[in-house]
Write a protein that holds these residues in place. Sequence first.
Motif, PDB file in Angstrom:
ATOM      1  N   LYS A  85     -20.364  -1.311  39.163  1.00 10.51           N
ATOM      2  CA  LYS A  85     -20.638  -1.995  37.762  1.00 10.51           C
ATOM      3  C   LYS A  85     -19.272  -1.304  37.130  1.00 10.51           C
ATOM      4  O   LYS A  85     -19.527   0.019  36.392  1.00 10.51           O
ATOM      5  CB  LYS A  85     -21.584  -1.705  37.390  1.00 10.51           C
ATOM      6  CG  LYS A  85     -22.803  -2.480  36.265  1.00 10.51           C
ATOM      7  CD  LYS A  85     -23.043  -3.287  37.069  1.00 10.51           C
ATOM      8  CE  LYS A  85     -23.222  -5.445  36.723  1.00 10.51           C
ATOM      9  NZ  LYS A  85     -24.171  -6.107  37.263  1.00 10.51           N
ATOM     10  N   ILE A  87     -18.894  -1.745  32.738  1.00  7.50           N
ATOM     11  CA  ILE A  87     -18.636  -2.633  31.279  1.00  7.50           C
ATOM     12  C   ILE A  87     -17.517  -3.064  30.650  1.00  7.50           C
ATOM     13  O   ILE A  87     -16.483  -2.066  30.574  1.00  7.50           O
ATOM     14  CB  ILE A  87     -19.585  -1.926  30.767  1.00  7.50           C
ATOM     15  CG1 ILE A  87     -21.090  -1.828  31.457  1.00  7.50           C
ATOM     16  CG2 ILE A  87     -20.427  -2.605  29.084  1.00  7.50           C
ATOM     17  CD1 ILE A  87     -21.556  -2.719  31.670  1.00  7.50           C
ATOM     18  N   PHE A 123     -10.434  -7.685  30.454  1.00  9.61           N
ATOM     19  CA  PHE A 123     -11.812  -8.551  30.560  1.00  9.61           C
ATOM     20  C   PHE A 123     -11.363  -9.227  32.339  1.00  9.61           C
ATOM     21  O   PHE A 123     -12.200  -9.223  33.369  1.00  9.61           O
ATOM     22  CB  PHE A 123     -12.827  -8.992  30.255  1.00  9.61           C
ATOM     23  CG  PHE A 123     -13.696  -9.728  30.696  1.00  9.61           C
ATOM     24  CD1 PHE A 123     -13.379 -11.223  30.959  1.00  9.61           C
ATOM     25  CD2 PHE A 123     -15.240  -9.646  31.445  1.00  9.61           C
ATOM     26  CE1 PHE A 123     -14.881 -11.882  31.566  1.00  9.61           C
ATOM     27  CE2 PHE A 123     -15.271 -10.372  32.266  1.00  9.61           C
ATOM     28  CZ  PHE A 123     -16.168 -11.298  31.826  1.00  9.61           C
ATOM     29  N   THR A 135     -18.851  -6.905  36.723  1.00 13.10           N
ATOM     30  CA  THR A 135     -17.908  -7.072  35.620  1.00 13.10           C
ATOM     31  C   THR A 135     -18.536  -7.650  34.607  1.00 13.10           C
ATOM     32  O   THR A 135     -19.078  -8.686  34.914  1.00 13.10           O
ATOM     33  CB  THR A 135     -16.505  -7.046  36.439  1.00 13.10           C
ATOM     34  OG1 THR A 135     -15.890  -6.520  37.042  1.00 13.10           O
ATOM     35  CG2 THR A 135     -16.034  -6.879  34.866  1.00 13.10           C
ATOM     36  N   VAL A 136     -19.531  -6.700  33.503  1.00 13.82           N
ATOM     37  CA  VAL A 136     -19.735  -7.421  32.802  1.00 13.82           C
ATOM     38  C   VAL A 136     -18.990  -7.262  31.450  1.00 13.82           C
ATOM     39  O   VAL A 136     -18.968  -5.957  31.121  1.00 13.82           O
ATOM     40  CB  VAL A 136     -21.835  -6.623  32.076  1.00 13.82           C
ATOM     41  CG1 VAL A 136     -22.163  -7.092  31.305  1.00 13.82           C
ATOM     42  CG2 VAL A 136     -22.223  -7.096  33.750  1.00 13.82           C
ATOM     43  N   GLN A 137     -18.933  -7.960  30.365  1.00 10.31           N
ATOM     44  CA  GLN A 137     -18.770  -7.782  29.177  1.00 10.31           C
ATOM     45  C   GLN A 137     -19.578  -7.570  28.235  1.00 10.31           C
ATOM     46  O   GLN A 137     -20.460  -8.539  28.472  1.00 10.31           O
ATOM     47  CB  GLN A 137     -17.583  -9.015  28.880  1.00 10.31           C
ATOM     48  CG  GLN A 137     -17.691 -10.043  28.248  1.00 10.31           C
ATOM     49  CD  GLN A 137     -16.505 -10.968  28.551  1.00 10.31           C
ATOM     50  OE1 GLN A 137     -15.401 -10.910  27.939  1.00 10.31           O
ATOM     51  NE2 GLN A 137     -16.751 -12.382  28.501  1.00 10.31           N
ATOM     52  N   SER A 155     -27.652  -3.591  31.781  1.00 12.45           N
ATOM     53  CA  SER A 155     -26.097  -3.950  32.118  1.00 12.45           C
ATOM     54  C   SER A 155     -26.514  -3.134  34.317  1.00 12.45           C
ATOM     55  O   SER A 155     -26.217  -3.717  35.031  1.00 12.45           O
ATOM     56  CB  SER A 155     -24.552  -4.435  31.866  1.00 12.45           C
ATOM     57  OG  SER A 155     -25.177  -4.373  30.634  1.00 12.45           O
ATOM     58  N   ASN A 161     -26.408 -10.649  32.037  1.00 10.53           N
ATOM     59  CA  ASN A 161     -25.471 -11.049  33.191  1.00 10.53           C
ATOM     60  C   ASN A 161     -24.482 -10.917  32.079  1.00 10.53           C
ATOM     61  O   ASN A 161     -24.535 -10.480  30.950  1.00 10.53           O
ATOM     62  CB  ASN A 161     -25.398 -12.899  33.046  1.00 10.53           C
ATOM     63  CG  ASN A 161     -26.738 -12.742  33.637  1.00 10.53           C
ATOM     64  OD1 ASN A 161     -26.629 -12.440  35.369  1.00 10.53           O
ATOM     65  ND2 ASN A 161     -27.925 -13.655  33.552  1.00 10.53           N
ATOM     66  N   THR A 162     -22.757 -11.607  32.229  1.00 10.70           N
ATOM     67  CA  THR A 162     -22.294 -11.047  31.392  1.00 10.70           C
ATOM     68  C   THR A 162     -22.186 -11.753  30.160  1.00 10.70           C
ATOM     69  O   THR A 162     -22.879 -12.777  30.149  1.00 10.70           O
ATOM     70  CB  THR A 162     -20.787 -11.109  32.314  1.00 10.70           C
ATOM     71  OG1 THR A 162     -19.424 -10.942  30.709  1.00 10.70           O
ATOM     72  CG2 THR A 162     -20.383 -12.975  32.089  1.00 10.70           C
ATOM     73  N   GLU A 163     -21.953 -11.309  28.719  1.00 12.97           N
ATOM     74  CA  GLU A 163     -21.778 -12.347  27.531  1.00 12.97           C
ATOM     75  C   GLU A 163     -20.465 -13.678  28.006  1.00 12.97           C
ATOM     76  O   GLU A 163     -19.440 -13.063  28.433  1.00 12.97           O
ATOM     77  CB  GLU A 163     -21.777 -11.644  26.659  1.00 12.97           C
ATOM     78  CG  GLU A 163     -23.214 -10.694  26.358  1.00 12.97           C
ATOM     79  CD  GLU A 163     -23.152  -9.878  24.821  1.00 12.97           C
ATOM     80  OE1 GLU A 163     -24.333  -9.147  25.485  1.00 12.97           O
ATOM     81  OE2 GLU A 163     -22.375 -10.350  24.181  1.00 12.97           O
TER      82      GLU A 163
END
Length: 183
Positions: A85, A87, A123, A135-137, A155, A161-163
Amino acid sequence: MSYVITGNPGVGKHTISKELSKLVSLPMADLNKIAQDFGLFEKNDETNDVDVEKLAKIIQEKFSKPSIFVGHLAPYVLPSNKIKKVIVLRKNPYDLIKIYEERGYSKNKIKDNLGSEVLGVIFHDAVNQFGAEKTVQIDVSTKNISETIKKVMDSFKGEINTEQVDWLSIVSEKNDLKEFFAY
Ligand SMILES: Nc1ncnc2c1ncn2[C@@H]1O[C@H](COP(=O)(O)OP(=O)(O)OP(=O)(O)O)[C@@H](O)[C@H]1O
Ligand SMILES: [Mg+2]
């Protein structure tokens, strides 16, 4: 498998990773420190350029055990197959200005890093390197440190989920593009 905490300077990577390392019992691997320890910094005006090819090779050879990799260079030096993962911490560029000025960054270095944050370069490159599913922001501007850590842990478990992050609209609505981009 390893995890990645990345994002522009000042977004809070080290602050968060120190805690995460204890929570998930994985060692922290600081990409900037590895580059420094192996003499991969090339001084260029006030920035330290890193030979990313050499750094990628050293990480493959010497840092293969599961870790939390920390640093803005992550998308350019880590192989996706070893990563579970990723972040990407994001911070409101108006908050970053204060941190950069406190750190004594030059005008050019401030604009370079702010421009990258406004456009979401790291990102974008992380999604390219590791894939959207990994990939999660996370926008840390609206969260304190423990809220950020909770969000990151969720996450890691694939529970969120990603923001959506869109600094460009905010900056252009304020007519501040010239503050963030040298032109
Ligand atoms: N929600 C938050 N999450 C993380 N850090 C935060 C948060 N709120 C405030 N901070 C603060 O942001 C500042 C910058 O954090 P830190 O030094 O960890 O950034 P960094 O991403 O490691 O920077 P660099 O890339 O330059 O090493 C610190 O003073 C930290 O306490
Ligand atoms: Mg740091």
